[in-house]
Write an enzyme that holds these catalytic residues in place. Structure first.
Site, mmCIF file in Angstrom:
data_model
loop_
_atom_site.group_PDB
_atom_site.id
_atom_site.type_symbol
_atom_site.label_atom_id
_atom_site.label_comp_id
_atom_site.label_asym_id
_atom_site.label_seq_id
_atom_site.Cartn_x
_atom_site.Cartn_y
_atom_site.Cartn_z
ATOM 1 N N HIS A 7 58.897 -45.960 -83.119
ATOM 2 C CA HIS A 7 57.968 -45.103 -82.388
ATOM 3 C C HIS A 7 56.766 -44.677 -83.230
ATOM 4 C CE1 HIS A 7 56.992 -41.417 -79.815
ATOM 5 N NE2 HIS A 7 57.040 -42.401 -78.944
ATOM 6 N N LYS A 43 53.142 -44.706 -85.113
ATOM 7 C CA LYS A 43 51.797 -45.239 -84.889
ATOM 8 C C LYS A 43 51.040 -45.049 -86.192
ATOM 9 C CE LYS A 43 53.103 -43.666 -80.609
ATOM 10 N NZ LYS A 43 54.283 -42.810 -80.387
ATOM 11 N N ASP A 101 43.532 -51.211 -97.019
ATOM 12 C CA ASP A 101 43.211 -51.263 -98.453
ATOM 13 C C ASP A 101 43.904 -50.169 -99.256
ATOM 14 O OD1 ASP A 101 41.644 -53.472 -97.974
ATOM 15 O OD2 ASP A 101 39.747 -52.374 -97.939
ATOM 16 N N HIS A 144 49.543 -36.104 -74.346
ATOM 17 C CA HIS A 144 50.482 -36.871 -75.163
ATOM 18 C C HIS A 144 50.441 -36.452 -76.631
ATOM 19 C CE1 HIS A 144 52.129 -40.845 -76.760
ATOM 20 N NE2 HIS A 144 53.040 -40.445 -75.904
ATOM 21 N N LYS A 152 51.087 -34.626 -80.041
ATOM 22 C CA LYS A 152 52.209 -33.925 -80.670
ATOM 23 C C LYS A 152 51.643 -33.142 -81.856
ATOM 24 C CE LYS A 152 53.736 -38.326 -79.393
ATOM 25 N NZ LYS A 152 54.216 -38.161 -78.080
ATOM 26 N N ASP A 203 49.763 -20.110 -87.950
ATOM 27 C CA ASP A 203 48.868 -19.143 -88.603
ATOM 28 C C ASP A 203 47.533 -19.748 -89.032
ATOM 29 O OD1 ASP A 203 50.910 -17.391 -88.196
ATOM 30 O OD2 ASP A 203 51.523 -17.236 -90.290
#
Length: 486
Positions: free
Chosen positions: A224, A226, A231, A404, A406, A411
């Site tokens: 899952h 991404k 380089d 979508h 996350k 603070d």
């Protein structure tokens, strides 16, 4: 003949009960949360054959024999690499802010290295901006490009990224692409996989779905993450798959997906590179440990650069660390805590931490999509609303598409962004990645993004919520019972 059939019948009945008893004992002996065990037992007792098949397929964490052996074999070299990295003392942070201190100590002790400093970060919230920036970086690449995505959906600007990646491979850049088999099924059925391989790109179908091996490896264990590394210096991660929202799931009835990606320059690319190398070796058996970071952090970078800890989850990585990080972040909050997630099915511990934060005076907000592409998760998440509202948590329902992103902000200074949903699958099952960032400047940028989400959301009214129809309450409780399995 009658005696024969009687004996066979009794043997079938005996075998059935032995099977039920054996699976029950196996569930009870496994170290798992009580709600999860109870949910599996209920399914098995109500629908015995279906329940047993489902449990053997999805109930236990089976990486597969070959992958498990590779994970064990790679650890000595990975541990040595991490130990050698400690010699690059100039990249590691020695101090953290008060709100981030506990979480960074947890990450350091469990992963063996401190957070890295001197990184430059840029938040990207528009899919076109993400892909255009990525294409520019690919065009300027000089040595290597590594990518991993859960979903690569052909169409729109995703095709332009594919074209730029193939052009890079043709001019001699070493390109590796790892895509989840289930999430990227449309890609592997399209001509793009063959076109990329013909251009010289190493394309790997991760955790390949094979119904013939359904009992040998858990089919819903997914890659899952991404991530993009270029380089060994430029890196991307966040919630966005390689999809153009204008062409992706347009018939789902939830609107376009809304995501967030972070583009980074600095030593964090090396930290993400070791995560990628582990995934690559588990899947292919080939070792591609990244080189040490070839950077000299200048004084102005040390003063202004962001300090980042990279947390990876999944088989082969510290167990339960992302869950622990979320708990620590919630308990560290003193002023406010803002969370965004598309799928909200928290553990009892995380739910308790969120509610406790609100009850001790922290301004707690959770931003969720009003419409969800998963009916099961949508109903299950609603089952938590009553307890959250009673504790004083603000629940915002985003109306500008499928949110979508996350993210967690504590603070205004401690941020968590990455691929982790606040559900059981992300917390304990899938290969995930989260960045823990200690920086007030980045926190301000993330706060601005979250404020924009809130401006496009509707605040859930506790007085109206308690008046919802009885059938909705019953449906919520039904899905709540099975929430440990979602």
């Amino acid at each position: 003949m009658t005696t024969f059939y009687t004996v066979v019948s009794w043997l079938v009945i005996l075998g059935y009960w032995i099977l039920i008893a054996g699976v029950t004992l196996r569930i009870l002996m496994k170290r798992r949360a009580v709600p999860s065990a109870m949910a599996w037992l209920l399914i098995i007792y109500i629908l015995p054959l279906v329940g047993i098949i489902a449990y053997l397929s999805f109930g236990e964490l089976h990486l597969g024999k070959r992958r498990a052996e590779r994970a064990r074999a790679m650890w000595p070299s990975t541990a040595k690499w991490l130990n050698d990295l400690k010699a690059c003392k100039h990249i590691f942070a020695e101090e953290n802010s008060s709100v981030a201190s506990s979480l960074f100590k947890l990450c350091e002790r469990r992963q063996g290295i401190a957070g890295v400093k001197g990184n430059q970060l840029q938040l990207l919230t528009d899919s076109d901006d993400v892909m255009q920036a990525l294409i520019r970086d690919i065009q300027l690449a000089r040595h290597n490009i590594e990518m991993v995505f859960y979903i690569w959906q052909p169409g729109g600007m995703a095709d332009q990224v594919a074209e730029s990646l193939m052009a890079a491979a043709r001019r001699g850049i070493h390109c590796r692409l790892m895509l989840d088999s289930a999430g990227s099924v449309a890609f592997f059925r399209s001509p793009w996989a063959a076109m990329m391989r013909n251009a010289g790109i190493e394309v790997v179908e991760a955790l390949k779905v094979n119904l013939m091996r359904v009992f040998l490896r858990r089919m819903d264990l997914r890659q899952h993450r991404k991530m993009v590394m270029i380089d060994n210096y430029i890196a991307y991660t966040g919630s966005m798959n390689m999809v153009d929202p204008r062409f992706f799931k347009q018939d789902a009835g939830v609107g376009q997906w809304v995501d967030l990606m972070a583009r980074m320059e600095g030593p964090v690319a090396t930290a993400m590179g070791i995560v990628y190398s582990c995934d690559w070796e588990i899947e292919t058996g080939k070792r591609i440990l990244p080189p040490p970071p070839d950077v000299n952090i200048m004084p102005f970078e040390q003063a202004s650069g962001h300090t980042i800890h990279t947390i990876a989850s999944g088989p082969g990585f510290p167990e339960d660390l992302i869950h622990q990080a979320l708990l620590t972040a919630a308990y560290s909050a003193r002023e406010y805590l803002i969370m965004t997630t598309p799928y909200f099915v928290p553990s009892d511990d995380l739910l308790h931490a969120i509610c406790t934060a609100a009850q001790r005076g922290v301004d707690v907000s959770i931003i969720l999509p009003r419409k969800n592409d998963s009916m099961l998760v949508g109903w299950a998440s609603r089952a938590f609303f009553t307890e959250l509202l009673a504790a004083g948590v603000k629940i915002y329902q985003f109306e500008g598409g499928l949110l979508h992103t996350k993210s967690v902000l504590v603070d205004g200074e401690l941020s968590l962004v990455g691929t982790v949903n606040l559900d059981m699958r992300s917390l304990w099952l899938n290969f995930e990645i989260t960045l823990v960032i200690d920086d007030a400047g980045f926190g301000g940028d993330l706060a601005a993004v979250q404020d924009d989400y809130i401006s496009r959301s509707r605040l859930l009214d506790a007085r109206l919520w308690v008046k919802r129809p009885l059938w909705q309450r019953i449906t919520e409780r039904l899905f709540y019972f099975f929430s440990p399995l979602l």
